[in-house]
Motif scaffolding. Structure first.
Motif, short mmCIF file in Angstrom:
data_model
loop_
_atom_site.label_atom_id
_atom_site.label_comp_id
_atom_site.label_asym_id
_atom_site.label_seq_id
_atom_site.Cartn_x
_atom_site.Cartn_y
_atom_site.Cartn_z
N ASN A 252 0.81 -1.21 0.00
CA ASN A 252 0.00 0.00 0.00
C ASN A 252 0.85 1.27 0.00
O ASN A 252 0.58 2.21 -0.76
CB ASN A 252 -0.92 0.01 1.23
CG ASN A 252 -1.97 -1.06 1.16
OD1 ASN A 252 -2.42 -1.45 0.08
ND2 ASN A 252 -2.38 -1.57 2.32
N LEU A 256 1.03 4.43 -2.82
CA LEU A 256 0.76 5.83 -2.50
C LEU A 256 1.95 6.72 -2.86
O LEU A 256 1.77 7.86 -3.29
CB LEU A 256 0.42 5.97 -1.02
CG LEU A 256 -0.92 5.36 -0.59
CD1 LEU A 256 -1.10 5.45 0.91
CD2 LEU A 256 -2.07 6.05 -1.31
N ARG A 325 -5.84 1.49 -4.92
CA ARG A 325 -5.71 2.83 -4.32
C ARG A 325 -6.66 2.98 -3.13
O ARG A 325 -6.28 3.50 -2.08
CB ARG A 325 -6.01 3.90 -5.37
CG ARG A 325 -6.00 5.32 -4.81
CD ARG A 325 -6.33 6.35 -5.87
NE ARG A 325 -7.63 6.15 -6.48
CZ ARG A 325 -8.79 6.51 -5.92
NH1 ARG A 325 -8.81 7.08 -4.73
NH2 ARG A 325 -9.92 6.29 -6.56
N GLU A 329 -5.47 3.76 0.56
CA GLU A 329 -5.93 4.95 1.27
C GLU A 329 -6.58 4.57 2.60
O GLU A 329 -6.36 5.23 3.62
CB GLU A 329 -6.91 5.74 0.40
CG GLU A 329 -6.26 6.46 -0.77
CD GLU A 329 -7.21 7.40 -1.48
OE1 GLU A 329 -8.38 7.49 -1.05
OE2 GLU A 329 -6.79 8.05 -2.45
N ALA A 332 -3.87 3.79 5.01
CA ALA A 332 -3.18 5.00 5.46
C ALA A 332 -4.04 5.78 6.46
O ALA A 332 -3.53 6.31 7.45
CB ALA A 332 -2.84 5.88 4.26
N ILE A 333 -5.33 5.83 6.20
CA ILE A 333 -6.24 6.52 7.12
C ILE A 333 -6.28 5.80 8.47
O ILE A 333 -6.29 6.42 9.54
CB ILE A 333 -7.65 6.62 6.51
CG1 ILE A 333 -7.64 7.64 5.34
CG2 ILE A 333 -8.69 7.04 7.56
CD1 ILE A 333 -8.93 7.68 4.56
N TYR A 504 1.06 9.88 4.19
CA TYR A 504 0.38 10.32 2.96
C TYR A 504 -0.98 10.95 3.25
O TYR A 504 -1.93 10.76 2.52
CB TYR A 504 0.22 9.13 2.00
CG TYR A 504 1.52 8.45 1.70
CD1 TYR A 504 2.43 9.00 0.81
CD2 TYR A 504 1.88 7.27 2.34
CE1 TYR A 504 3.64 8.39 0.55
CE2 TYR A 504 3.09 6.65 2.10
CZ TYR A 504 3.97 7.22 1.20
OH TYR A 504 5.16 6.62 0.95
N GLN A 505 -1.06 11.74 4.34
CA GLN A 505 -2.36 12.27 4.71
C GLN A 505 -2.92 13.25 3.70
O GLN A 505 -4.14 13.46 3.66
CB GLN A 505 -2.32 12.91 6.10
CG GLN A 505 -1.28 13.98 6.29
CD GLN A 505 -0.10 13.47 7.07
OE1 GLN A 505 0.39 12.37 6.78
NE2 GLN A 505 0.38 14.20 8.03
N ASP A 507 -2.65 12.77 0.48
CA ASP A 507 -2.86 12.03 -0.76
C ASP A 507 -4.14 11.20 -0.73
O ASP A 507 -4.57 10.70 -1.77
CB ASP A 507 -1.68 11.09 -1.02
CG ASP A 507 -0.36 11.85 -1.14
OD1 ASP A 507 -0.37 12.94 -1.71
OD2 ASP A 507 0.66 11.34 -0.65
N VAL A 508 -4.73 11.02 0.43
CA VAL A 508 -5.91 10.17 0.55
C VAL A 508 -7.18 11.01 0.43
O VAL A 508 -7.14 12.25 0.39
CB VAL A 508 -5.90 9.41 1.89
CG1 VAL A 508 -4.64 8.57 2.01
CG2 VAL A 508 -6.01 10.37 3.07
N ASN A 509 -8.31 10.34 0.39
CA ASN A 509 -9.60 11.02 0.33
C ASN A 509 -9.75 11.90 1.58
O ASN A 509 -9.84 11.40 2.70
CB ASN A 509 -10.73 9.98 0.26
CG ASN A 509 -12.10 10.60 0.11
OD1 ASN A 509 -12.58 11.30 1.01
ND2 ASN A 509 -12.73 10.37 -1.01
N LEU A 513 -10.75 10.96 5.44
CA LEU A 513 -9.73 11.18 6.46
C LEU A 513 -10.28 12.06 7.58
O LEU A 513 -10.14 11.75 8.76
CB LEU A 513 -8.49 11.82 5.84
CG LEU A 513 -7.37 12.21 6.82
CD1 LEU A 513 -6.82 10.97 7.51
CD2 LEU A 513 -6.26 12.96 6.09
#
Length: 840
Positions: A252, A256, A325, A329, A332-333, A504-505, A507-509, A513
């Motif tokens: 993941n 990202l 993706r 994401e 990452a969240i 990657y805060q 880069d995510v939705n 988030l």
């Protein structure tokens, strides 16, 4: 439910209203199976949730109704419920559209009913989505469908099938609008026929499913530098300038990193894989080899190739990358949310007098003293107790600085000194320790505090409201002191993304988030509870049932009418209605009020029950609170039978330990006094440090040298570590051993393994820490998150120039590329950890 939404129905309440009882029941059964709980528990939660109850309230005060579901289970249930309701609503819409078109079949109905994701639902509907300007739609409007059906069903050549075709003078679509198309010659007519055939074949969804799963197993993702001029400016992505690996096994965090490189126009991404086997499968499925005559077979073979290359492969690539993706994401969240929760729930120093210190060099060391309640202290002239000293170059006023600090510590009986961990942190720490050592009367202790986001708070509107009489540069010192005193109360004032504990805060939705972080904050705040007479609007806004407006109304009312004497008096606050009071009251504490229960976690709805308990004891409430002997003697048999919301036992537990704080005991790391910079480190040195961030590939440790070191996942324990978050969390104090140092690039590698493990793998030096993070406040030199975790791949290859190459793409085998025994160089391990150069 977001804490910014007060007592409104859930975000999917509209969707819920259009679903019938059977659909609701099916959703509830599905959620029960997926989460391993009873359907009755789901039903109870949904009823409360749809009535406007918040998750913290349900978790704390409706345990009996949900049969003791905790907040983590309820959050998972909330998320899944909203998703399934959205899915069910979209199902109904797609079924309605297909029915209107006359395309709904039993097979399609079954596929729609069995779809497990929104992406899958849209895939099912895609072939039937009206496309009035598509090539097939234009060809049908021009009357070419008859010829297309002849080619599909009869042994005729495509040219013969068009023998009787008459070119129309004007062509209109289904709505009667004229379309400008040209089918005047045989080549254009053949292209139109082929477009209709390809469009019809796209409805073979079973075949599409097979091809998608087969392609996913063999496809590779290939990244390359976008252009030569991007090589220098995009150096942090250099490991992806010529990179290829299996899409199915792509981690993941690496995906990202690649997507970020593409977003910054440094990288180009494409999916490589074979074409021939998939075209052959299409040919076999539609039995094209059995078609005659030869011209017809060749024409249909060409259509099969077009179906794959022009329709299905681009669609499959997009869906596979989208699914990867979304998964990346979500991971990452989750990383960010877990780190934030641990940071918010870190141990408070408590009601201490604290000197907050914001270190600096050229602009001086800013200082402010806060009292036990977190207010900036005032001197004899009612002026804030603040100061700025210049002990370091170029001023070098060390003696004067020590005198000022000694006087502050002595005059105001300071308990703790909170020192921000930014520029000149260790120098300031050493200076203050010298002051403390030279004066036996001083009892203060120096503590290093993570100051990430303090500068963001200092310049915020909230800081202006709270500390408007202080210069922006001094507000940071106040915030640092308050962070030590009560991390939760202070950190809620800062946008979580400025705290820097995620991957990657940006880069995510962002909506997902924000929603996730908001729920984490809400759960943390309500787990602790707040003193309504001292709480800021920022923390009150996260109390169950409240929002920013009501929180501000509480503070305004408090300023105008004085401290609240009871929870009951909260009902006088404008916009704080009965339902809001029900949700919030149990989490709002009032100390030294008219009712001792108002300082506990007992909800006002249970006060009558407490009175019944007290009647059995014959004692007053102050004599019972905290008295285990008396509480254990109470007969609860008759009372328990009438309790529907929260058990009598839970109330007795609260009375035994009223308003207990779930946060851990306050402890501080002991940084070695002889280690102040990376120059002081040496391999083999053992240090105590604080975990500052946990990622998918390890954790970062602050040992007091201005930049954090990396404990790679392979160095966290002797046994296999599947997830670093199961081993450590931000704020943990750990012992680490230095195993590599790259002073030039500011990288440090740590190990948490016992000393005996040091020589277990002599061929591989461990990865060291990258201290670059584009997501953080770059005004601070300290940062500890990587731009990407880039593990080494096989020897670089030149990517194919065609995205539709018929030759098999050889992706590097992940198990070999990632095996530690194959990474015998320092640089390869750096790549595995995802490190880049240090920003100066």
């Amino acid at each position: 439910m977001s804490s910014t939404d007060t007592l409104t129905p859930s975000q999917t309440s509209t969707n819920a209203q259009v679903l019938d009882a059977t659909t609701h029941a099916n959703i509830h059964d599905k959620l029960a199976r997926a989460l391993g709980i009873k359907t009755a528990q789901v039903n109870a939660f949904v009823k409360l949730y749809d009535e406007g109850a918040t998750v913290p309230f349900i978790a704390r005060y409706r345990k009996e109704k949900t049969q003791n579901l905790d907040d983590a289970q309820l959050r998972a249930l909330e998320k899944s419920l909203n998703y399934e309701r959205d899915m069910a609503t979209r199902r109904l819409k797609i079924i309605e559209l297909l029915s209107t078109q006359g395309n709904l079949t039993d097979e399609l109905q079954t596929r729609i009913d069995n779809a497990t994701s929104k992406l899958e639902l849209e895939d099912i509907y895609l072939p039937y989505r009206p496309r009035r300007r598509s090539a097939a739609a234009k060809a049908r409007a021009a009357g070419l469908d008859i010829a297309a059906q002849a080619v599909l069903t009869q042994d005729v050549t495509p040219t013969d099938a068009l023998a009787n075709y008459q070119v129309q003078s004007s062509i209109t679509d289904e709505s009667g609008n004229e379309i400008e198309v040209d089918f005047s010659d045989i080549e254009k007519q053949l292209a139109g026929v082929q477009a209709i055939i390809v469009d019809e074949w796209t409805q073979a969804l079973d075949l599409l499913d097979y091809l998608r799963s087969s392609f996913a197993k063999t496809a590779s993702i290939v990244s390359s530098v976008a252009s030569e001029e991007k090589r220098e400016v995009g150096e942090k992505f250099k490991d992806y300038f010529e990179h290829s690996e299996s899409l199915a096994r792509l981690p993941n965090h690496r995906l990202l990193a690649m997507l970020r490189g593409r977003q910054e126009n440094v990288l180009g991404l494409k999916i490589e894989g074979e074409n021939a086997p998939f075209i052959e499968k299409i040919i076999k499925h539609f039995e094209i080899d059995a078609k005659a005559p030869t011209e017809r077979q060749e024409f249909l073979t060409e259509a099969a190739s077009s179906l794959w290359k022009d329709k299905w492969r681009p669609h499959i690539e997009h869906r596979l990358l989208t699914e990867k993706r979304l998964t990346a994401e979500a991971a990452a969240i989750d990383v960010f949310a877990n780190n934030l929760q641990h940071l918010l729930m870190s141990a408070p120093a408590g009601r201490k007098v604290i000197l907050g210190v914001d270190p600096g060099i050229r602009h001086g060391v800013k200082m402010a003293i806060v009292d036990a309640q977190g207010h900036v202290m005032l001197d004899g002239e009612d002026k804030p107790v603040i100061a700025t000293v210049y002990p370091f170059a170029p001023d070098n006023k060390m003696t004067e600085a020590k005198v000022v600090i000694d006087e502050l510590l002595s005059t105001y009986n300071v308990d703790l000194v909170a020192i921000g961990n930014g520029t000149a942190s260790r120098e300031t720490d050493a200076m203050i320790k010298e002051i403390l050592a030279a004066n036996d009367v001083l009892k203060a202790k120096a503590v290093i505090v993570n100051e990430s986001g303090a500068s963001v708070y200092s310049a915020s509107e909230l800081a202006t409201d709270e500390l408007g009489n202080l210069d922006v540069s001094v507000r940071g010192a106040v915030s640092i002191a308050r962070r030590l005193q009560d991390p939760l109360s202070e950190l809620v004032k800062v946008d979580p993304k400025a705290i820097g504990v995620g991957q990657y805060q940006h880069d995510v939705n962002q909506a997902q988030l924000a929603d996730s972080l908001d729920k984490v904050t809400q759960d943390s705040v309500n787990a602790v509870g707040v003193d309504v007479n001292t709480a800021s609007p920022a923390i009150l806004a996260h109390i169950a049932g409240l929002n920013k407006n009501v929180a501000q109304q509480i503070v305004t009312y408090r300023k105008e009418h004085g401290a609240f004497d009871s929870r009951e008096s909260l009902k006088n606050v404008p916009r704080l209605g009965a339902k809001t009071f029900e949700q919030a009251a149990g989490f709002l504490r009032i100390h030294d009020g008219s009712n001792p229960l108002d300082a506990t976690g007992v909800h006002p709805e249970s006060y009558a029950l407490v009175d019944n308990l007290l009647a059995q004891t014959g004692k007053a409430l102050p004599e019972v609170i905290g008295n285990d002997g008396v509480l254990n003697s109470i007969d609860t048999t008759a009372l328990a039978a009438n309790d529907e919301n929260v058990s009598v036992k839970a109330i007795l537990d609260e009375l035994a330990k009223p308003a207990r704080d779930p946060r851990p005991e306050f402890k501080t790391a002991n940084f070695r006094e002889d280690v102040n910079s990376i120059k002081d480190l040496s391999e083999g040195m053992t240090l105590e440090g604080v975990v500052t961030n946990v990622t998918a590939f390890g954790c970062f440790i602050d040992v007091g040298v201005h930049q954090d070191g990396l404990v790679h996942i392979s160095q966290m324990a002797n046994d296999f570590v599947a997830d670093p978050m199961n081993r450590v969390k931000p704020g943990d104090i750990v012992s680490v051993r230095v195993i590599s140092i790259d002073e030039k690039r500011g990288r440090i590698g740590f190990s948490m393994k016992p000393e005996a493990e040091k020589s277990a793998r002599p061929a591989a030096k461990p990865a060291t820490a990258n201290v670059t993070n584009n997501d953080e406040d770059t005004s601070r030199p300290r940062s500890n998150r990587p731009a990407g975790d880039k593990r080494p791949s096989k020897p670089k290859r030149q990517p194919s120039s065609s995205n539709n190459s018929d030759s098999r793409s050889k992706a590097p085998r992940a198990e070999k590329a990632e095996a530690p025994s194959k990474m015998g160089t320092f640089g390869a391990l750096l790549q595995e950890a995802g490190v880049t150069k240090v920003k100066k």
